[in-house]
Design a protein around this motif. Structure first.
Motif, mmCIF file in Angstrom:
data_model
loop_
_atom_site.group_PDB
_atom_site.id
_atom_site.type_symbol
_atom_site.label_atom_id
_atom_site.label_comp_id
_atom_site.label_asym_id
_atom_site.label_seq_id
_atom_site.Cartn_x
_atom_site.Cartn_y
_atom_site.Cartn_z
ATOM 1 N N PHE A 1 0.802 -1.216 0.000
ATOM 2 C CA PHE A 1 0.000 0.000 0.000
ATOM 3 C C PHE A 1 0.843 1.277 0.000
ATOM 4 C CE2 PHE A 1 -3.043 -3.119 1.595
ATOM 5 C CZ PHE A 1 -4.164 -2.780 0.863
ATOM 6 N N LYS B 1 -13.698 -8.114 -1.858
ATOM 7 C CA LYS B 1 -12.390 -7.901 -1.230
ATOM 8 C C LYS B 1 -11.866 -6.490 -1.536
ATOM 9 C CE LYS B 1 -10.061 -10.449 0.702
ATOM 10 N NZ LYS B 1 -9.875 -10.712 2.136
ATOM 11 N N ARG C 1 -13.749 -3.856 -2.105
ATOM 12 C CA ARG C 1 -14.572 -2.919 -1.338
ATOM 13 C C ARG C 1 -14.226 -2.937 0.148
ATOM 14 N NH1 ARG C 1 -19.570 -0.732 -2.929
ATOM 15 N NH2 ARG C 1 -19.412 0.161 -0.866
ATOM 16 N N THR C 2 -13.953 -4.120 0.716
ATOM 17 C CA THR C 2 -13.750 -4.210 2.162
ATOM 18 C C THR C 2 -12.307 -3.958 2.581
ATOM 19 O OG1 THR C 2 -13.485 -6.611 2.005
ATOM 20 C CG2 THR C 2 -15.691 -5.773 2.514
ATOM 21 N N SER C 3 -11.378 -3.996 1.637
ATOM 22 C CA SER C 3 -9.993 -3.702 1.994
ATOM 23 C C SER C 3 -9.803 -2.191 1.981
ATOM 24 C CB SER C 3 -9.030 -4.378 1.017
ATOM 25 O OG SER C 3 -9.216 -3.844 -0.273
ATOM 26 N N LYS C 4 -8.645 -1.746 2.375
ATOM 27 C CA LYS C 4 -8.416 -0.304 2.455
ATOM 28 C C LYS C 4 -7.803 0.247 1.161
ATOM 29 C CE LYS C 4 -4.344 -1.524 5.094
ATOM 30 N NZ LYS C 4 -3.628 -1.394 6.323
ATOM 31 N N ILE C 5 -8.290 -0.237 0.035
ATOM 32 C CA ILE C 5 -7.811 0.239 -1.264
ATOM 33 C C ILE C 5 -8.510 1.562 -1.577
ATOM 34 C CG2 ILE C 5 -7.805 -0.249 -3.738
ATOM 35 C CD1 ILE C 5 -7.483 -3.199 -2.987
ATOM 36 N N PRO C 6 -7.730 2.602 -1.861
ATOM 37 C CA PRO C 6 -8.312 3.930 -2.107
ATOM 38 C C PRO C 6 -8.854 4.067 -3.536
ATOM 39 C CG PRO C 6 -5.937 4.069 -2.219
ATOM 40 C CD PRO C 6 -6.272 2.636 -1.863
ATOM 41 N N LYS D 1 -9.061 7.656 -5.078
ATOM 42 C CA LYS D 1 -7.842 8.381 -5.445
ATOM 43 C C LYS D 1 -7.323 8.042 -6.828
ATOM 44 C CE LYS D 1 -6.085 9.117 -0.799
ATOM 45 N NZ LYS D 1 -4.965 8.928 0.115
#
Length: 158
Positions: free
Chosen positions: A69, A109, A111-116, A119
């Motif tokens: 990340f 996965k 949606r629930t992960s901390k993928i921005p 941005k």
């Protein structure tokens, strides 16, 4: 060298004995990892589709756990690799409900992960394409199956 058509190959395979066919399959498996993976699916996993889906989901989980990340570029690259592998496993199965299950799992996965997603336009488009693909597949399915996946689609679009 021009490759033969599937019909020509099918006709030619009819003249071989089972031992010769086994040797051809083993020789084919030696040359590419994808050939070996497809044979593994056909021989060992095609009988239990749910176990196959669960195994692919575990690989997707491992891919998401390995995402770096530090920059959006690395996230994008990792997501593309996970999606490429998922699509490869979908091709092996050729069962439409398996395809829908795996794509929904991938999108969940994301949606629930901390993928921005907000941005990066590329990440948003990648996600949107997968949701559109799921909807297109579901449109071709029976109404009962569409109803079963209604909650998943609602979650993915929110």
């Amino acid at each position: 060298m021009k490759a033969a058509s599937v019909k020509e190959i099918r006709d030619e395979l009819k003249i071989y004995t089972p031992e010769q066919l086994q040797e051809l399959c083993l020789r084919l498996a030696r040359f590419k990892k994808e050939n070996k993976e497809l044979l593994t699916y056909l021989l060992f996993e095609a009988g239990d589709e749910q176990a196959y889906i669960h195994g692919v989901q575990e690989e997707i989980d491992a891919g998401f756990a390995a995402i770096n990340f530090r920059s959006i570029y690395l996230v994008k690259k990792s997501l593309r690799k996970i999606l490429r592998d998922t699509n490869k496993y979908i091709r092996y199965s050729a069962v439409k409900t398996t395809e829908i299950d795996l794509l929904i799992y991938f999108c969940r996965k994301v949606r629930t992960s901390k993928i921005p997603l907000s941005k990066s336009l590329v990440l948003r488009n990648l996600y949107a394409r997968q949701v559109a693909k799921i909807e297109k597949l579901l449109a071709k399915m029976h109404e009962d199956i569409q109803f079963d996946y209604e909650d998943d689609i609602t979650f993915l679009k929110a």
